[in-house]
Each structure stands twice: as structure tokens, then as C-alpha cells.
Design an enzyme around this catalytic site. Structure first.
Site, mmCIF file in Angstrom:
data_model
loop_
_atom_site.group_PDB
_atom_site.id
_atom_site.type_symbol
_atom_site.label_atom_id
_atom_site.label_comp_id
_atom_site.label_asym_id
_atom_site.label_seq_id
_atom_site.Cartn_x
_atom_site.Cartn_y
_atom_site.Cartn_z
ATOM 1 N N HIS A 277 -36.306 -25.985 -33.892
ATOM 2 C CA HIS A 277 -36.328 -24.553 -34.180
ATOM 3 C C HIS A 277 -35.609 -23.756 -33.077
ATOM 4 C CE1 HIS A 277 -38.765 -21.453 -36.692
ATOM 5 N NE2 HIS A 277 -37.640 -20.906 -36.259
ATOM 6 N N ARG B 51 -36.637 -21.180 -43.275
ATOM 7 C CA ARG B 51 -38.026 -21.576 -43.053
ATOM 8 C C ARG B 51 -38.304 -22.874 -43.790
ATOM 9 N NH1 ARG B 51 -37.683 -18.794 -39.357
ATOM 10 N NH2 ARG B 51 -39.003 -17.040 -38.696
#
Length: 222
Positions: free
Chosen positions: A185, A137
């Protein structure tokens, strides 16, 4: 899913170690570049890999690198003995020692209050020319601190799949930095067939009274 993430880390590290950004730039210029920039690289069995977060994905990543001969270190929340895929475990208080010991750093930590800015505040100054892969993250470090680490030589390059703000704003300096590779992502996509397989497996385990796979601990937030 874990396999996808591990393969992203593997290809990113090979790309950085063999300096493929320079190779691609040379190709675009029609330049047969046999300088030290394209010739000075190491084998995977000469590298030390640090993995931040040794859950399901971290274990899969560690297993792949260990099978290729790398020395693998892992950051976990509590003290552990070495395992088949991890040569040495570190706890958060020992993070500076881990950073000073590795050639490449792979972040797979979840976003929790404990992981906020864990790589920020100048702690990367413990690194020396380390390659950074972030598939966990973006909360672990601010984007300007990544650039600072690159410019100071703490990091040799960065492969970034996750960010504090997504999509990454077009004005971010990361987009144009020559030592940064950005992906949107997509390091490990959740495919329908994998979700269905996990559901069926867990349904059978539930019916048999067995422990389920991929269970989220809502107190830990992962």
C-alpha cells in the site's frame, strides 16, 4: 499524489508487458533468456487501457497513457461523452464489455457499497489475458478470485498494492504466485509537502470564495 499513482500503474503495465518477472528469474539463474517470453511485447501505443474510477487520480492516469498513444477506456457512474484523455466511457452495467475490450485494467475505485466485489463473481471471465493493476481498494475482489482469474488465463498478471486485509497475511497464496507483484500500500504516499501545499492552496481559495480542491463527498464516501 495522483502523479505517484499514475506512475505506479505505468511501470506495472510495462513490467507485465515486457515480462520482467521472467527476466528477473532468468538473471538469478544466470540464464541469457531470449525466448518468446522476453521478446514478445507490444508498444504502449498498441495497448488498450481500462481505468476503473475516473476521478482526480483516474484522470491523471488516463492522461499519461493517452499521451503515450494508448487507447483509454474509463468506468464511471453515469454516461459521459469521450474526453481528451478517455476515448470511451462505460457505466457499471457495461463492465463486461469494458473487460472484454482491454489489454490492461487499472482499478482506482474507492471502497463503497457500490464497489464491493465489482470484479468478483466470475466477471473477470470476460477478460482474456489481461494485466490487472489494483491501486484503489481491495474490496473490489477477493484474493482467491484473483488467483482463479490468473489460473484460468483471464488475467496474465497482477500488480497489487491494496488488499481486503492489510497487512496481507503471510499465509496468502498471492505472496508466492509467480504472476503477482505485491507492494505494501505504497503506490501513492501522502507526503507532508504535498499536504501542506494543498492546504495553502485551499486556504487561499477559501478566502477568495472559490471552490476547494480535493473535497470529499460524505454521501458518496469519496
Amino acid at each position: 499524489f495522483s502523479q505517484f499513482m499514475a506512475e505506479y500503474a505505468l511501470v506495472s503495465i510495462i513490467n507485465m508487458e515486457r515480462n520482467y518477472p521472467v527476466v528477473h528469474a532468468s538473471q538469478a539463474q544466470g540464464f541469457w533468456n531470449k525466448s518468446d517470453l522476453t521478446r514478445n511485447y507490444r508498444c504502449l501505443n498498441e495497448l488498450k487501457i481500462g481505468i476503473l474510477g475516473v476521478g482526480q487520480m483516474g484522470k491523471c492516469t488516463a492522461k499519461i497513457f493517452k499521451s503515450l498513444g494508448s487507447e483509454v477506456f474509463g468506468l464511471v457512474s453515469s454516461t459521459r461523452e469521450p474526453s481528451d484523455s478517455i476515448d470511451k466511457y462505460f457505466v457499471p452495467a457495461e463492465l463486461p464489455e469494458l473487460l472484454s475490450s482491454v489489454d490492461y485494467l487499472v482499478n482506482i475505485l474507492p471502497a463503497t457499497p457500490d464497489t464491493d466485489q465489482i470484479l468478483g463473481g466470475g466477471i473477470l471471465s470476460n477478460c482474456e489475458n489481461v494485466g490487472f493493476v489494483n491501486i484503489g481498494r481491495g474490496n473490489v475482489i477477493k484474493e482467491d478470485e484473483i488467483i482463479e482469474a490468473l489460473e484460468n488465463g483471464w488475467l496474465r498478471g497482477a500488480a497489487l498494492d491494496v488488499f481486503n486485509v492489510e497487512p496481507l497475511p503471510s499465509e496468502s497464496k498471492l505472496w508466492s504466485h509467480p504472476k503477482v507483484t505485491i507492494t505494501p500500500h505504497v503506490a501513492g504516499e501522502s507526503r507532508a509537502q504535498d499536504i501542506a501545499e494543498c492546504f495553502v492552496t485551499n486556504l487561499n481559495k477559501f478566502d477568495s470564495g472559490e471552490d476547494l480542491d480535493c473535497v470529499v463527498n460524505w454521501d458518496r464516501l469519496y
